[in-house]
Design a protein around this motif. Structure first.
Motif, mmCIF file in Angstrom:
data_model
loop_
_atom_site.group_PDB
_atom_site.id
_atom_site.type_symbol
_atom_site.label_atom_id
_atom_site.label_comp_id
_atom_site.label_asym_id
_atom_site.label_seq_id
_atom_site.Cartn_x
_atom_site.Cartn_y
_atom_site.Cartn_z
ATOM 1 N N VAL A 93 0.820 -1.219 0.000
ATOM 2 C CA VAL A 93 0.000 0.000 0.000
ATOM 3 C C VAL A 93 0.851 1.266 0.000
ATOM 4 C CG1 VAL A 93 -1.968 -1.114 1.100
ATOM 5 C CG2 VAL A 93 -0.231 -0.011 2.526
ATOM 6 N N GLY A 94 2.132 1.139 -0.371
ATOM 7 C CA GLY A 94 2.971 2.318 -0.507
ATOM 8 C C GLY A 94 3.636 2.785 0.766
ATOM 9 N N MET A 95 3.691 1.926 1.780
ATOM 10 C CA MET A 95 4.324 2.287 3.051
ATOM 11 C C MET A 95 5.550 1.419 3.302
ATOM 12 S SD MET A 95 1.051 2.928 5.560
ATOM 13 C CE MET A 95 -0.026 4.345 5.341
ATOM 14 N N GLU A 96 6.385 1.301 2.279
ATOM 15 C CA GLU A 96 7.594 0.501 2.436
ATOM 16 C C GLU A 96 8.511 1.079 3.504
ATOM 17 O OE1 GLU A 96 11.597 -0.792 -0.007
ATOM 18 O OE2 GLU A 96 9.800 -0.273 -1.141
ATOM 19 N N ALA A 97 8.570 2.403 3.590
ATOM 20 C CA ALA A 97 9.441 3.028 4.589
ATOM 21 C C ALA A 97 9.054 2.582 5.995
ATOM 22 C CB ALA A 97 9.371 4.543 4.470
ATOM 23 N N GLU A 98 7.762 2.581 6.281
ATOM 24 C CA GLU A 98 7.298 2.137 7.590
ATOM 25 C C GLU A 98 7.612 0.663 7.807
ATOM 26 O OE1 GLU A 98 5.679 3.995 5.509
ATOM 27 O OE2 GLU A 98 4.709 5.669 6.531
ATOM 28 N N ALA A 99 7.436 -0.128 6.762
ATOM 29 C CA ALA A 99 7.728 -1.559 6.857
ATOM 30 C C ALA A 99 9.197 -1.781 7.193
ATOM 31 C CB ALA A 99 7.372 -2.258 5.539
ATOM 32 N N ARG A 100 10.073 -1.024 6.559
ATOM 33 C CA ARG A 100 11.503 -1.175 6.812
ATOM 34 C C ARG A 100 11.873 -0.784 8.239
ATOM 35 N NH1 ARG A 100 14.290 2.253 4.465
ATOM 36 N NH2 ARG A 100 12.855 3.493 3.202
ATOM 37 N N MET A 101 11.278 0.284 8.730
ATOM 38 C CA MET A 101 11.605 0.722 10.097
ATOM 39 C C MET A 101 11.097 -0.271 11.143
ATOM 40 S SD MET A 101 13.455 3.314 9.647
ATOM 41 C CE MET A 101 13.947 2.471 8.128
ATOM 42 N N ILE A 102 9.919 -0.858 10.898
ATOM 43 C CA ILE A 102 9.405 -1.896 11.801
ATOM 44 C C ILE A 102 10.327 -3.110 11.771
ATOM 45 C CG2 ILE A 102 7.532 -3.562 12.126
ATOM 46 C CD1 ILE A 102 5.579 -1.355 11.265
ATOM 47 N N ALA A 103 10.798 -3.482 10.584
ATOM 48 C CA ALA A 103 11.695 -4.628 10.466
ATOM 49 C C ALA A 103 13.014 -4.382 11.194
ATOM 50 C CB ALA A 103 11.954 -4.922 8.989
ATOM 51 N N ALA A 104 13.578 -3.187 11.019
ATOM 52 C CA ALA A 104 14.829 -2.857 11.698
ATOM 53 C C ALA A 104 14.637 -2.816 13.210
ATOM 54 C CB ALA A 104 15.353 -1.514 11.192
ATOM 55 N N GLU A 105 13.495 -2.322 13.651
ATOM 56 C CA GLU A 105 13.202 -2.289 15.087
ATOM 57 C C GLU A 105 13.110 -3.705 15.655
ATOM 58 O OE1 GLU A 105 9.779 -0.604 18.198
ATOM 59 O OE2 GLU A 105 9.558 -0.281 16.027
ATOM 60 N N ALA A 106 12.522 -4.610 14.895
ATOM 61 C CA ALA A 106 12.407 -5.998 15.357
ATOM 62 C C ALA A 106 13.782 -6.597 15.621
ATOM 63 C CB ALA A 106 11.652 -6.831 14.325
ATOM 64 N N LEU A 107 14.743 -6.325 14.744
ATOM 65 C CA LEU A 107 16.089 -6.853 14.930
ATOM 66 C C LEU A 107 16.808 -6.152 16.082
ATOM 67 C CD1 LEU A 107 17.289 -7.197 11.210
ATOM 68 C CD2 LEU A 107 16.267 -8.931 12.694
ATOM 69 N N THR A 108 16.574 -4.857 16.236
ATOM 70 C CA THR A 108 17.241 -4.091 17.293
ATOM 71 C C THR A 108 16.772 -4.506 18.676
ATOM 72 O OG1 THR A 108 17.478 -2.180 15.815
ATOM 73 C CG2 THR A 108 17.648 -1.761 18.193
ATOM 74 N N ARG A 109 15.489 -4.809 18.793
ATOM 75 C CA ARG A 109 14.901 -5.015 20.120
ATOM 76 C C ARG A 109 14.745 -6.490 20.501
ATOM 77 N NH1 ARG A 109 10.042 -0.741 20.878
ATOM 78 N NH2 ARG A 109 10.422 -1.356 23.043
ATOM 79 N N THR A 110 15.292 -7.390 19.680
ATOM 80 C CA THR A 110 15.193 -8.815 19.992
ATOM 81 C C THR A 110 16.496 -9.310 20.624
ATOM 82 O OG1 THR A 110 13.744 -9.114 18.083
ATOM 83 C CG2 THR A 110 14.720 -11.084 19.044
#
Length: 618
Positions: free
Chosen positions: A601-618
């Motif tokens: 839906v055109g929110m790749e930037a948000e998807a990328r930040m959520i993905a990076a956060e998942a790796l940072t906070r695990t």
């Protein structure tokens, strides 16, 4: 990107000293006055299922104490904004006061507005919101043709904290957007549910700004209830005064009764205020400290002469009334009472300008981690604290360390200061907030291979605030399979690092997270973002024992919304699928569908930040 929420000031001239103050009232019993959901309840260990689109009746208000398609973007990531409002665009934006258009919803005859406007002068209920698509919001048709009952059910299904800071930021933008009012629900009730959820993610100012987009004559009982809570959460008792009569007609909540003498005092009618206050005391509308706080607020009105001493020693329970009136009159509740409240209250506290800097600093870590404070807002708070002679030596030392992180003449000195802040606490929220705090300091460090895998912390810090282009400068310096490599593999605007089986296997071999959850998150994100081919994903999925082909009611709902191009519905379902206390509650399957749907839906930037956060906070 700087964002300032504009709102209409409803304070009278006699209450300038109370600027931005007040919460909702309580009963004489010691039970919490927080409305439904304000206890930050422990969620189920897995994300909540999607509610059926079956219409659900809107609950009637009760006493406060009762339980209440654009193409995928490859541009820069969203940045956490100065006011905590993020933007999914690379162009500068700001929150503007927007106009609305036509018709009115039907009102119960008992609801009398505090002011009267001819129909042609009232703002439209067809579209209500603060953010337009050009100022960081989603498109007006972002929810497509979804029915109002289904959408409000989704919002109400957010029962617990949202794990992801970036998912919370996305939710805030979505709820604040100026969107078409859906069918099958009154527009004012639709606004009320959006504002209510904003309160529950710590966004008190945003909730109030949304409520103020509806004219008083169009209020429903539910919107009166939420408007009261929004003004209490922002410690703004004067702001609720125009709605007191209508609220009292719509509800028998004791807060409306107690606000009558408060608002009379604000208007300079001290004799009337005293009479109303005495009557409320005789009828035991409020007792104990709740009554005393009302009396103290009356005394703070125009020509008020009441001297009331507030003692918290024997008070055992936190509620909105105590927070709002206490903050408004300079007698804030003690820390032990804050500890009873949910994380969202720390968001209110951190952004409350009338509170001491020491108090706001205590809330800053939680507020940043849940998305209420941005990097710049945190740095501004630290800078003001640095110059405050009344803060403790420990706070002085911490602010001095941050100063070194940004201003030390050498990169080594700045990095040492950042590491000192990162290691200040092992707490999950504090640890992540430290990364947010240093994001722009990390962006000033020249990319260098000499740091080895230590660069991962710098990259994580930059991505925590959406500085993805700065982070991508490290692409040639990170080792394949390292933590820094993984963060750039999912967080960089383009495929900045080489992604292959060898690098992934090396990352997985060094993964010490429980059940290799971090490796599963990495694979889920790469698959969702389309940065790994299907055959490789299938092979690695078998190795990690994850199945991205599994379907649930929630996965079908989010992918269906994505196929229809409904960015708003996808954002709501993202939040629904990311509830929990920590990232161990997050399913790799859900992360895969979230990143995939957001990109679609055109929110790749948000998807990328959520993905990076998942790796940072695990």
């Amino acid at each position: 990107m700087r964002f300032r929420l504009k709102y209409v000031s409803l304070a009278t001239a006699g209450v300038v000293a109370l600027a931005l103050s007040l919460p909702v009232l309580g009963q004489s019993s010691p039970e919490s006055l927080l409305p439904p959901g304000f206890g930050d309840p422990a969620p189920a260990p897995t994300p909540a299922p999607v509610p059926a689109p079956t219409p659900a009746p809107t609950p009637a208000p009760g006493p406060v104490s009762s339980s209440p398609t654009p193409p995928p973007s490859s541009g820069p990531a969203v940045r956490d904004s100065d006011s905590g409002t993020s933007v999914a665009t690379s162009s500068p934006s700001s929150i503007l006061d927007l106009d609305e258009d036509s018709d009115l919803s039907e009102l119960d005859d008992a609801l009398q507005p505090q002011y009267y406007l001819p129909a042609g002068a009232r703002r439209s209920l067809g579209q209500i919101g603060v953010l337009s698509e050009n100022t960081g919001g989603i498109a007006a048709d972002g929810f497509g043709a979804e029915g109002g009952q289904y959408l409000t059910n989704l919002i109400k299904n957010l029962n617990g904290p949202i794990i992801s800071r970036w998912a919370s930021i996305l939710l805030r933008r979505t709820l604040l957007s100026k969107v078409n009012s859906p069918d099958n629900v009154k527009p004012a009730d639709w606004v009320a549910e959006r504002a209510w959820r904003l309160l529950l993610i710590g966004e008190a100012e945003a909730a109030r700004s949304l409520v103020l987009k509806v004219d008083g004559g169009n209020f429903t009982p539910r919107l009166y209830e939420v408007a009261m809570q929004a003004h209490l959460a922002t410690a703004d008792p004067a702001g609720i005064c125009p709605y007191v009569q209508g609220g009292a007609n719509a509800s028998d909540a004791p807060t409306w009764t107690m606000f009558q003498p408060i608002c009379a005092s604000f208007s300079g009618e001290q004799s009337r205020a005293s009479a109303l206050l005495n009557r409320a005391q005789q009828n035991k509308v409020a007792t104990g400290i709740d009554y005393l706080l009302a009396e103290k607020t009356v005394g703070a009105g125009f020509q008020g002469r009441r001297a009331v001493t507030i003692k918290w020693d024997d008070i055992e329970f936190f509620n909105n009334w105590r927070f709002g009136l206490g903050a408004a009159t300079g007698v804030e509740p003690p820390d032990r009472l804050y500890e009873q409240a949910g994380r969202h209250v720390q968001g209110w506290r951190a952004r409350a300008p009338m509170l001491s800097r020491s108090s706001r600093m205590k809330a800053a870590d939680t507020a940043a981690a849940i998305g209420t404070l941005s990097n710049k807002a945190m740095v501004d708070l630290y800078a003001a604290t640095y110059d405050d002679p009344d803060v403790s030596d420990d706070l002085k030392a911490r602010t001095s360390t941050l100063r070194q992180a940004y201003t030390n003449p050498t990169a080594t000195g700045r990095i040492d200061a950042m590491r000192s802040l990162w290691s200040r606490s092992n707490g999950a929220l504090t640890s992540y907030s430290a990364k947010i705090l240093t994001a722009r300091a990390a962006a000033r460090i020249p990319a260098s291979s000499n740091l080895g895998d230590g660069s991962a912390d710098l990259i994580a810090s930059m991505l925590s605030a959406g500085l993805d282009n700065n982070a991508a400068r490290w692409a040639e310096q990170v080792e394949p399979g390292s933590n820094g490599w993984a963060l750039l593999a999912v967080g960089a605007p383009n495929q900045a690092v080489t992604i292959n089986n060898e690098a992934f296997d090396q990352f997985a071999d060094n993964d010490d997270s429980s059940g290799q959850l971090k490796s599963k998150f990495l694979l889920a994100s790469l698959a969702g973002l389309g940065r790994e081919d299907a055959s490789t994903v299938e092979s690695l999925s078998n190795d990690l024992d994850v199945n991205f082909n599994a379907t649930t009611k929630w996965t079908r709902a989010i992918q269906s919304a994505a196929q229809r191009g409904q960015a708003g519905t996808v954002a709501l379902l993202t939040a629904v699928g990311m509830q929990g206390r920590d990232w161990n509650a997050m399913s790799p399957l859900h992360l895969y569908h979230i990143t995939r749907a957001l990109k679609r839906v055109g929110m790749e930037a948000e998807a990328r930040m959520i993905a990076a956060e998942a790796l940072t906070r695990t």
